[in-house]
Motif scaffolding. Structure first.
Motif, PDB file in Angstrom:
ATOM      1  N   LYS A  22       0.832  -1.205   0.000  1.00  0.00           N
ATOM      2  CA  LYS A  22       0.000   0.000   0.000  1.00  0.00           C
ATOM      3  C   LYS A  22       0.868   1.257   0.000  1.00  0.00           C
ATOM      4  CE  LYS A  22      -3.926  -2.111   2.358  1.00  0.00           C
ATOM      5  NZ  LYS A  22      -4.683  -2.183   3.611  1.00  0.00           N
ATOM      6  N   ALA A  23       1.944   1.257   0.773  1.00  0.00           N
ATOM      7  CA  ALA A  23       2.842   2.414   0.835  1.00  0.00           C
ATOM      8  C   ALA A  23       3.502   2.651  -0.522  1.00  0.00           C
ATOM      9  CB  ALA A  23       3.901   2.211   1.911  1.00  0.00           C
ATOM     10  N   GLN A  24       3.877   1.591  -1.186  1.00  0.00           N
ATOM     11  CA  GLN A  24       4.482   1.723  -2.502  1.00  0.00           C
ATOM     12  C   GLN A  24       3.480   2.331  -3.486  1.00  0.00           C
ATOM     13  OE1 GLN A  24       5.627  -1.942  -4.380  1.00  0.00           O
ATOM     14  NE2 GLN A  24       6.882  -0.918  -5.904  1.00  0.00           N
ATOM     15  N   GLY A  25       2.237   1.890  -3.417  1.00  0.00           N
ATOM     16  CA  GLY A  25       1.206   2.441  -4.301  1.00  0.00           C
ATOM     17  C   GLY A  25       0.976   3.920  -4.057  1.00  0.00           C
ATOM     18  N   VAL A  26       0.898   4.299  -2.777  1.00  0.00           N
ATOM     19  CA  VAL A  26       0.696   5.712  -2.434  1.00  0.00           C
ATOM     20  C   VAL A  26       1.880   6.552  -2.907  1.00  0.00           C
ATOM     21  CG1 VAL A  26       0.558   7.320  -0.478  1.00  0.00           C
ATOM     22  CG2 VAL A  26      -0.858   5.269  -0.501  1.00  0.00           C
ATOM     23  N   THR A  27       3.085   6.037  -2.700  1.00  0.00           N
ATOM     24  CA  THR A  27       4.288   6.763  -3.101  1.00  0.00           C
ATOM     25  C   THR A  27       4.358   6.916  -4.617  1.00  0.00           C
ATOM     26  OG1 THR A  27       5.432   5.889  -1.166  1.00  0.00           O
ATOM     27  CG2 THR A  27       6.797   6.793  -2.909  1.00  0.00           C
ATOM     28  N   LEU A  28       4.089   5.857  -5.343  1.00  0.00           N
ATOM     29  CA  LEU A  28       4.125   5.935  -6.809  1.00  0.00           C
ATOM     30  C   LEU A  28       3.061   6.887  -7.343  1.00  0.00           C
ATOM     31  CD1 LEU A  28       4.841   2.231  -7.809  1.00  0.00           C
ATOM     32  CD2 LEU A  28       6.389   4.187  -7.935  1.00  0.00           C
ATOM     33  N   GLU A  29       1.903   6.890  -6.719  1.00  0.00           N
ATOM     34  CA  GLU A  29       0.843   7.822  -7.116  1.00  0.00           C
ATOM     35  C   GLU A  29       1.312   9.261  -6.916  1.00  0.00           C
ATOM     36  OE1 GLU A  29      -3.492   8.914  -5.398  1.00  0.00           O
ATOM     37  OE2 GLU A  29      -3.131   6.780  -5.748  1.00  0.00           O
ATOM     38  N   GLY A  30       1.981   9.532  -5.803  1.00  0.00           N
ATOM     39  CA  GLY A  30       2.514  10.868  -5.550  1.00  0.00           C
ATOM     40  C   GLY A  30       3.566  11.251  -6.575  1.00  0.00           C
ATOM     41  N   PHE A  31       4.469  10.310  -6.895  1.00  0.00           N
ATOM     42  CA  PHE A  31       5.491  10.582  -7.910  1.00  0.00           C
ATOM     43  C   PHE A  31       4.855  10.859  -9.263  1.00  0.00           C
ATOM     44  CE2 PHE A  31       8.827   7.984  -5.460  1.00  0.00           C
ATOM     45  CZ  PHE A  31       9.361   9.124  -4.900  1.00  0.00           C
ATOM     46  N   GLU A  32       3.810  10.122  -9.610  1.00  0.00           N
ATOM     47  CA  GLU A  32       3.125  10.345 -10.881  1.00  0.00           C
ATOM     48  C   GLU A  32       2.531  11.740 -10.948  1.00  0.00           C
ATOM     49  OE1 GLU A  32       0.194   7.309 -11.433  1.00  0.00           O
ATOM     50  OE2 GLU A  32       1.685   5.743 -11.765  1.00  0.00           O
ATOM     51  N   ARG A  33       1.885  12.168  -9.856  1.00  0.00           N
ATOM     52  CA  ARG A  33       1.298  13.510  -9.836  1.00  0.00           C
ATOM     53  C   ARG A  33       2.375  14.585  -9.947  1.00  0.00           C
ATOM     54  NH1 ARG A  33      -2.189  13.569  -4.722  1.00  0.00           N
ATOM     55  NH2 ARG A  33      -1.530  11.453  -4.401  1.00  0.00           N
ATOM     56  N   GLN A  38       5.235  18.662 -13.309  1.00  0.00           N
ATOM     57  CA  GLN A  38       6.464  19.191 -13.867  1.00  0.00           C
ATOM     58  C   GLN A  38       6.484  19.112 -15.387  1.00  0.00           C
ATOM     59  OE1 GLN A  38       9.361  16.990 -11.584  1.00  0.00           O
ATOM     60  NE2 GLN A  38       9.500  18.628 -10.061  1.00  0.00           N
ATOM     61  N   ILE A  39       5.950  18.052 -15.940  1.00  0.00           N
ATOM     62  CA  ILE A  39       5.906  17.927 -17.402  1.00  0.00           C
ATOM     63  C   ILE A  39       5.005  19.002 -18.004  1.00  0.00           C
ATOM     64  CG2 ILE A  39       5.054  16.468 -19.289  1.00  0.00           C
ATOM     65  CD1 ILE A  39       6.212  14.075 -17.728  1.00  0.00           C
ATOM     66  N   LYS A  40       3.851  19.229 -17.397  1.00  0.00           N
ATOM     67  CA  LYS A  40       2.958  20.278 -17.895  1.00  0.00           C
ATOM     68  C   LYS A  40       3.618  21.648 -17.806  1.00  0.00           C
ATOM     69  CE  LYS A  40      -1.410  17.929 -17.057  1.00  0.00           C
ATOM     70  NZ  LYS A  40      -2.641  17.877 -16.268  1.00  0.00           N
ATOM     71  N   SER A  41       4.343  21.884 -16.732  1.00  0.00           N
ATOM     72  CA  SER A  41       5.042  23.153 -16.562  1.00  0.00           C
ATOM     73  C   SER A  41       6.116  23.328 -17.638  1.00  0.00           C
ATOM     74  CB  SER A  41       5.675  23.227 -15.172  1.00  0.00           C
ATOM     75  OG  SER A  41       6.446  24.394 -15.037  1.00  0.00           O
ATOM     76  N   ILE A  42       6.881  22.281 -17.881  1.00  0.00           N
ATOM     77  CA  ILE A  42       7.932  22.347 -18.901  1.00  0.00           C
ATOM     78  C   ILE A  42       7.334  22.564 -20.279  1.00  0.00           C
ATOM     79  CG2 ILE A  42       9.675  20.954 -20.099  1.00  0.00           C
ATOM     80  CD1 ILE A  42      10.347  19.735 -17.338  1.00  0.00           C
ATOM     81  N   LYS A  82       5.736  30.741 -12.846  1.00  0.00           N
ATOM     82  CA  LYS A  82       5.334  29.349 -13.101  1.00  0.00           C
ATOM     83  C   LYS A  82       6.219  28.387 -12.316  1.00  0.00           C
ATOM     84  CE  LYS A  82       2.903  26.232 -15.193  1.00  0.00           C
ATOM     85  NZ  LYS A  82       1.517  26.007 -14.856  1.00  0.00           N
ATOM     86  N   LEU A  83       7.504  28.694 -12.236  1.00  0.00           N
ATOM     87  CA  LEU A  83       8.418  27.865 -11.461  1.00  0.00           C
ATOM     88  C   LEU A  83       8.012  27.853  -9.988  1.00  0.00           C
ATOM     89  CD1 LEU A  83      11.092  26.229 -11.277  1.00  0.00           C
ATOM     90  CD2 LEU A  83      12.224  28.416 -10.859  1.00  0.00           C
ATOM     91  N   TYR A  84       7.698  29.020  -9.459  1.00  0.00           N
ATOM     92  CA  TYR A  84       7.275  29.118  -8.053  1.00  0.00           C
ATOM     93  C   TYR A  84       5.956  28.379  -7.841  1.00  0.00           C
ATOM     94  CZ  TYR A  84       5.750  31.102  -3.634  1.00  0.00           C
ATOM     95  OH  TYR A  84       5.295  31.258  -2.349  1.00  0.00           O
ATOM     96  N   SER A  85       5.010  28.589  -8.741  1.00  0.00           N
ATOM     97  CA  SER A  85       3.702  27.942  -8.626  1.00  0.00           C
ATOM     98  C   SER A  85       3.828  26.417  -8.686  1.00  0.00           C
ATOM     99  CB  SER A  85       2.797  28.433  -9.756  1.00  0.00           C
ATOM    100  OG  SER A  85       1.615  27.693  -9.826  1.00  0.00           O
ATOM    101  N   THR A  86       4.608  25.926  -9.612  1.00  0.00           N
ATOM    102  CA  THR A  86       4.810  24.481  -9.731  1.00  0.00           C
ATOM    103  C   THR A  86       5.497  23.931  -8.481  1.00  0.00           C
ATOM    104  OG1 THR A  86       4.952  24.651 -12.135  1.00  0.00           O
ATOM    105  CG2 THR A  86       5.837  22.652 -11.138  1.00  0.00           C
ATOM    106  N   GLY A  87       6.465  24.666  -7.963  1.00  0.00           N
ATOM    107  CA  GLY A  87       7.136  24.245  -6.731  1.00  0.00           C
ATOM    108  C   GLY A  87       6.169  24.138  -5.572  1.00  0.00           C
ATOM    109  N   ILE A  91       5.152  20.727  -3.520  1.00  0.00           N
ATOM    110  CA  ILE A  91       5.207  20.641  -2.056  1.00  0.00           C
ATOM    111  C   ILE A  91       3.872  20.168  -1.506  1.00  0.00           C
ATOM    112  CG2 ILE A  91       5.386  22.024   0.060  1.00  0.00           C
ATOM    113  CD1 ILE A  91       7.579  23.640  -1.378  1.00  0.00           C
ATOM    114  N   GLY A  92       2.771  20.676  -2.057  1.00  0.00           N
ATOM    115  CA  GLY A  92       1.440  20.247  -1.619  1.00  0.00           C
ATOM    116  C   GLY A  92       1.221  18.758  -1.847  1.00  0.00           C
ATOM    117  N   VAL A  93       1.611  18.269  -3.025  1.00  0.00           N
ATOM    118  CA  VAL A  93       1.455  16.841  -3.322  1.00  0.00           C
ATOM    119  C   VAL A  93       2.338  16.008  -2.390  1.00  0.00           C
ATOM    120  CG1 VAL A  93       1.905  15.057  -5.065  1.00  0.00           C
ATOM    121  CG2 VAL A  93       0.765  17.176  -5.715  1.00  0.00           C
ATOM    122  N   THR A  94       3.547  16.495  -2.137  1.00  0.00           N
ATOM    123  CA  THR A  94       4.457  15.778  -1.242  1.00  0.00           C
ATOM    124  C   THR A  94       3.881  15.693   0.163  1.00  0.00           C
ATOM    125  OG1 THR A  94       6.352  16.529  -2.546  1.00  0.00           O
ATOM    126  CG2 THR A  94       6.803  15.737  -0.325  1.00  0.00           C
TER     127      THR A  94
END
Length: 130
Positions: A22-33, A38-42, A82-87, A91-94
């Motif tokens: 379960k922890a791995q799933g939650v962590t991977l979901e966070g990494f995906e988000r 970051q991809i959308k920002s770039i 945009k860099l600040y907003s994405t950061g 942080i919120g997702v983390t």
């Protein structure tokens, strides 16, 4: 006695394995988000920069450079915002991911505690009955 010890170890191992999955799933979901943010920002920054540089490539004189200068400053300002907003979003997702992991660990510990308590009470009853 060994059977009870083995059953406790198996129950603890199962709880640990379930919590880990379960922890791995939650962590991977966070990494995906985070990766998606970051991809959308770039993508948006590359698009804006490409548009600016294609317009800047057409400048042939000083008046054209004066006209495009404010657009360059605006692009730099938007990039920084945009860099600040994405950061902040990262942080919120983390934080949300860490909170979910904390809740998962808390729940796992509570479930393990309940399992062990049930088995201990069963052993006490069995020992008292002998």
């Amino acid at each position: 006695m060994y059977e009870q010890f083995n059953s406790q170890l198996l129950a603890l191992g199962k709880n640990f394995a379930d919590a880990t999955v379960k922890a791995q799933g939650v962590t991977l979901e966070g990494f995906e988000r985070i990766a998606d943010l970051q991809i959308k920002s770039i993508e948006s920054q590359v698009s804006a920069a490409s548009a600016f540089w294609s317009e800047a490539a057409e400048v042939r004189d000083f008046d054209g450079a004066k006209a495009i200068w404010p657009k360059g400053v605006q692009l730099a300002k938007q990039s920084a915002e945009k860099l600040y907003s994405t950061g902040q979003e990262v942080i919120g997702v983390t934080l949300k991911t860490n909170e979910a992991l904390g809740n998962l660990i808390k729940g796992s510990l509570e479930a393990t505690n309940e399992t062990v308590a049930k088995q201990v009470s069963a052993v006490k009853k069995a020992a008292a009955g002998k």
